[in-house]
Scaffold this active site. Structure first.
Site, PDB file in Angstrom:
ATOM      1  N   ASP A  37       0.874  -1.175   0.000  1.00 35.05           N
ATOM      2  CA  ASP A  37       0.000   0.000   0.000  1.00 35.05           C
ATOM      3  C   ASP A  37       0.912   1.226   0.000  1.00 35.05           C
ATOM      4  O   ASP A  37       2.120   1.106   0.220  1.00 35.05           O
ATOM      5  CB  ASP A  37      -0.897   0.005   1.244  1.00 35.05           C
ATOM      6  CG  ASP A  37      -2.170   0.822   1.058  1.00 35.05           C
ATOM      7  OD1 ASP A  37      -2.058   2.063   0.961  1.00 35.05           O
ATOM      8  OD2 ASP A  37      -3.267   0.247   1.009  1.00 35.05           O
ATOM      9  N   ASP A  63       3.568   1.883  -4.756  1.00 37.95           N
ATOM     10  CA  ASP A  63       2.714   2.611  -5.686  1.00 37.95           C
ATOM     11  C   ASP A  63       2.423   1.671  -6.848  1.00 37.95           C
ATOM     12  O   ASP A  63       3.318   1.359  -7.632  1.00 37.95           O
ATOM     13  CB  ASP A  63       3.430   3.877  -6.164  1.00 37.95           C
ATOM     14  CG  ASP A  63       2.691   4.607  -7.280  1.00 37.95           C
ATOM     15  OD1 ASP A  63       1.587   4.170  -7.664  1.00 37.95           O
ATOM     16  OD2 ASP A  63       3.231   5.616  -7.778  1.00 37.95           O
ATOM     17  N   VAL A  64       1.187   1.213  -6.963  1.00 38.97           N
ATOM     18  CA  VAL A  64       0.883   0.185  -7.957  1.00 38.97           C
ATOM     19  C   VAL A  64       1.017   0.681  -9.393  1.00 38.97           C
ATOM     20  O   VAL A  64       1.076  -0.130 -10.325  1.00 38.97           O
ATOM     21  CB  VAL A  64      -0.525  -0.422  -7.756  1.00 38.97           C
ATOM     22  CG1 VAL A  64      -0.610  -1.157  -6.429  1.00 38.97           C
ATOM     23  CG2 VAL A  64      -1.610   0.638  -7.884  1.00 38.97           C
ATOM     24  N   TYR A 155     -13.601   6.134 -13.861  1.00 32.10           N
ATOM     25  CA  TYR A 155     -13.664   4.904 -13.060  1.00 32.10           C
ATOM     26  C   TYR A 155     -14.260   3.769 -13.879  1.00 32.10           C
ATOM     27  O   TYR A 155     -13.730   2.650 -13.895  1.00 32.10           O
ATOM     28  CB  TYR A 155     -14.484   5.168 -11.802  1.00 32.10           C
ATOM     29  CG  TYR A 155     -14.533   4.021 -10.826  1.00 32.10           C
ATOM     30  CD1 TYR A 155     -13.432   3.737 -10.012  1.00 32.10           C
ATOM     31  CD2 TYR A 155     -15.664   3.227 -10.697  1.00 32.10           C
ATOM     32  CE1 TYR A 155     -13.472   2.699  -9.091  1.00 32.10           C
ATOM     33  CE2 TYR A 155     -15.715   2.183  -9.787  1.00 32.10           C
ATOM     34  CZ  TYR A 155     -14.617   1.927  -8.993  1.00 32.10           C
ATOM     35  OH  TYR A 155     -14.652   0.883  -8.085  1.00 32.10           O
ATOM     36  N   LYS A 159     -12.309   0.245 -14.829  1.00 30.70           N
ATOM     37  CA  LYS A 159     -12.786  -1.059 -14.364  1.00 30.70           C
ATOM     38  C   LYS A 159     -13.223  -1.952 -15.526  1.00 30.70           C
ATOM     39  O   LYS A 159     -13.103  -3.182 -15.455  1.00 30.70           O
ATOM     40  CB  LYS A 159     -13.931  -0.867 -13.369  1.00 30.70           C
ATOM     41  CG  LYS A 159     -13.493  -0.226 -12.051  1.00 30.70           C
ATOM     42  CD  LYS A 159     -12.410  -1.033 -11.355  1.00 30.70           C
ATOM     43  CE  LYS A 159     -12.084  -0.490  -9.982  1.00 30.70           C
ATOM     44  NZ  LYS A 159     -11.068  -1.309  -9.262  1.00 30.70           N
ATOM     45  N   THR A 190     -17.614   0.386   2.624  1.00 32.83           N
ATOM     46  CA  THR A 190     -16.195   0.640   2.871  1.00 32.83           C
ATOM     47  C   THR A 190     -16.000   2.142   3.022  1.00 32.83           C
ATOM     48  O   THR A 190     -16.913   2.926   2.734  1.00 32.83           O
ATOM     49  CB  THR A 190     -15.331   0.142   1.696  1.00 32.83           C
ATOM     50  OG1 THR A 190     -15.652   0.926   0.536  1.00 32.83           O
ATOM     51  CG2 THR A 190     -15.577  -1.328   1.406  1.00 32.83           C
TER      52      THR A 190
END
Length: 246
Positions: A37, A63-64, A155, A159, A190
């Protein structure tokens, strides 16, 4: 309690929310977990909870969207545990603007984390899974990767990309016994949901008489990461309380 016994699992976005619960549940099921993360403090907290219950965890600030960071994560994982058996690509960010309100900067930021991050995760972990004789990659998409909402343009695009990238990766790596699947959560309680002004409307549109909970997604990921799903690849697991069934 041994559904992931001796498996090494990398979990991105593990400092909080759904990712942190995945870390704890997977460790309880026998996995050695690698938690990544951008929040070092969050990672330390989750790792401490895993270790308090006898689990084994490695934490890596990550950092992905960074190719170099992914290379380091896989290298450190291999050096520490000797293999990579599963990857849960959980990290993601959201913006709720429609097309008119989405700047190019916003668009590219969302794609860099949600889409590029998944691509890099597959690219860097697949070679290690080949060495291990196979593995499982679980990419967290969304119901917004399947249906439209009239907003959240960047977004949705990110996705949707995750969904189809995962399908082609599943075909490419099937010969290597590497399974690639997507999970498509619906409305899940969440911290990310707290920023959604339409949560009451989404609750009304969900046929099941409650919103989703993080554990609903976690146990889907557990199934796909385990050997219980060895003939499951290139598919979507939709966990949305019937939202997309309408």
């Amino acid at each position: 309690m041994d559904r992931l016994k001796d498996k090494v699992v990398i979990i991105t976005g593990a400092a909080g929310g759904q990712g942190s619960l995945e870390a704890k549940v997977f460790a309880e099921e026998g996995a050695k977990v690698v938690l990544t993360d951008i929040s070092e403090e969050g990672l330390k907290r989750v790792a401490a909870e895993v270790e308090e219950k006898g689990g084994e965890a490695l934490t890596l600030v990550h950092d992905v969207s960074s190719d170099d960071d992914w290379a380091k994560v896989v290298q450190h994982t291999s050096e520490r545990f000797g293999a990579v058996h599963a990857l849960i690509n959980n990290a993601g960010i959201i913006t709720r603007e429609g097309i008119d309100g989405t700047t190019l900067e916003m668009w590219e930021k969302i794609q860099s984390v949600n889409s590029r991050g998944i691509f890099l995760g597959i690219k860097h972990t697949a070679p290690e899974m080949k060495k291990a004789g196979g593995g499982s990659i679980v990419n967290i998409s969304s119901i917004w990767g399947i249906v439209g909402s009239g907003g959240s343009a960047a977004y949705h695009a990110s996705k949707g990309a995750v969904r189809l990238l995962s399908k082609t990766a599943a075909i490419e790596y099937a010969k290597d016994h590497i399974r690639v699947n997507t999970i498509h959560p619906g409305v899940i309680e969440t911290p990310m949901l707290a920023t959604n002004k339409n949560v009451d409307k989404l609750r009304e549109q969900t046929p099941w008489p409650r919103l989703g909970r993080p554990e609903d997604i976690v146990y889907g990921a557990l199934y796909l990461a385990s050997d219980e799903s060895t003939f499951v690849t290139g598919t979507e697991l939709i966990i949305d309380g019937g939202y997309t069934a309408r």
